[in-house]
Each structure stands twice: as C-alpha cells, then as structure tokens.
Design an enzyme around this catalytic site. Sequence first.
Site, PDB file in Angstrom:
ATOM      1  CD  GLU A   1     -20.583  69.419 -72.820  1.00  0.00           C
ATOM      2  OE1 GLU A   1     -20.550  67.894 -72.659  1.00  0.00           O
ATOM      3  OE2 GLU A   1     -20.927  70.148 -72.698  1.00  0.00           O
TER       4      GLU A   1
ATOM      5  CG  ASP B   1     -13.008  73.182 -77.744  1.00  0.00           C
ATOM      6  OD1 ASP B   1     -11.778  73.661 -78.259  1.00  0.00           O
ATOM      7  OD2 ASP B   1     -13.371  72.259 -77.100  1.00  0.00           O
TER       8      ASP B   1
ATOM      9  CG  HIS C   1     -16.461  67.706 -71.968  1.00  0.00           C
ATOM     10  ND1 HIS C   1     -17.520  68.865 -71.431  1.00  0.00           N
ATOM     11  CD2 HIS C   1     -15.028  67.580 -72.210  1.00  0.00           C
ATOM     12  CE1 HIS C   1     -16.414  69.632 -71.222  1.00  0.00           C
ATOM     13  NE2 HIS C   1     -15.420  69.337 -71.765  1.00  0.00           N
TER      14      HIS C   1
ATOM     15  CG  ASN D   1     -19.771  66.683 -68.899  1.00  0.00           C
ATOM     16  OD1 ASN D   1     -17.804  66.137 -69.664  1.00  0.00           O
ATOM     17  ND2 ASN D   1     -20.123  67.513 -69.758  1.00  0.00           N
TER      18      ASN D   1
END
Length: 240
Positions: A142, A67, A137, A135
């Site tokens: 996400e 990314d 990811h 979280n």
Amino acid sequence: MKVIITENYDEMSKKAAEIIIDIVKNNPKAILGLATGSSPIGMYKNLAKAYESGEVSFKEVSSVNLDEYVGLTADHNQSYAYFMRDNLFNHIDIDLKNTNLPSGSAADTQAECDRYNALLETKKQDVQVLGLGSNGHIGFNEPNTPFGSVTQLVDLTESTIKDNSRLFSSIDEVPRQALSMGIKNIMNAKSILMVVSGKNKAEAVRGMVKGEITTALPASVLQLHPFVTIICDKDAASLL
Ligand code: F6R
C-alpha cells in the site's frame, strides 16, 4: 517501460496471455509470478484455452503468487489459493506441488514470511504478473511501503478493503490484513507484466507511468525496472 494500449479488457487479456505463452514456450521450466483480482482473469482464461488446444504445456512450470489474505484457509472460497485453482491451476497441467502462495492461516505469520522470502530467493520470477490498485498499490504494498520491503504482514487500507468488498457478501467480511510479497521481491523479477483496465485506475496509471517515483504511489517504482510491459485498456490509459 513499454505501454501497450488496447481497445478493451478482452484484447488486453489476449495480448498478456501471448506474452506468458511465449515465455513458457521458450523456457518450459519458467517461474511465473502470479496475481489474483479481476485484472488477470481474462488472461488466465486465454492461458487455459491455449493449454486445451495443445499450444502450450505448463507441466514443468512453477509459480509464486504475490499475496494472500490473513485468516483465510486455502479452501476458503475468497482465499487467493482458491482463486488460483479456480481460475487457472485446475484448467492447465501445472503440477500443484510447484505452485506457491504465502499461507494466510499460518499460526506464526513472521515464520511464514521468512519461509516465503527464502523460497523467493530460490525462485526468481521469469515474469511477475501484476494488477494495479486504484491507490497505486502492487501486490498489497500500500502507499508509503518502503521500496526495500520483502514479504511481510500488511494492513490493508480502507480504499483497498472497499475495492475488494465487491467479492464478499459484506464489507465486514473482507480481511483487514494480508501477507504480501514486498516491493523488493517484485522488482527482483526478470521481467514484469502488468494488466490494468477501467477508468477507476486511470489516475494511478498516469502516476505510475508519468509521475515522480515515490512511495506514495508504489507502482511508480516500476519506472526503475528495465523490463516492464504494461498492457492497459483505453479507459485505464485515458489520462496518459
Ligand atoms: C492481487 C494483488 C492486487 C491486485 C490489485 C488490482 O494478487 O496483488 O495488487 O492486483 O488490487 O485488483 P483488481 O485486478 O481486482 O482490480
């Protein structure tokens, strides 16, 4: 899913580097899927050390990164392109021409995602390195990203912006969007190597390893991949 629990970050980093070194020794033209963030920095240091000592060469290796932040050019010191040069590429003999990241400064983001998806078709990762978001990811996929997603423009969640703000002088400077490989691109890798450390990841680790497979916790999809190794320190493994 193979889970290896280590005493601390250093041992995690060393073990992870050994796995990458073996892959490159067995296949000098290996395609490495790489990640940024705090988790793989120690592993990258160990890879640089192994290169310096003559144990391994990356001359013919190529890489694809997960990314990149939108809006940062490759020479911005918080861009992932900069991170990769600073933490790994400048310290090994990889040919920079064979390293790939999505461009966060492309004028046409959809065209850039299409380019990256086409590239990934020709560069199936022998191993994809991953970190884990608190979280759940993976990449910047996400919670609630469909498992069939490919490289796309993503909005970062408030929790990710907060987690990543430690690297910027203020939270307002953290980009709100990124281009990220999709979950399908990650699952397409021949093998997956995740490094994860710290108590703040323990809940996500438990969900990933023992919870139901759900888009609410993107990393749980890894339960469906046949060759996954998770190396976590004992803090990250504390809820297993
Ligand atoms: C980085 C990436 C992210 C990180 C994750 C964990 O390229 O794709 O998914 O791996 O946010 O970050 P750290 O390692 O900084 O805790």
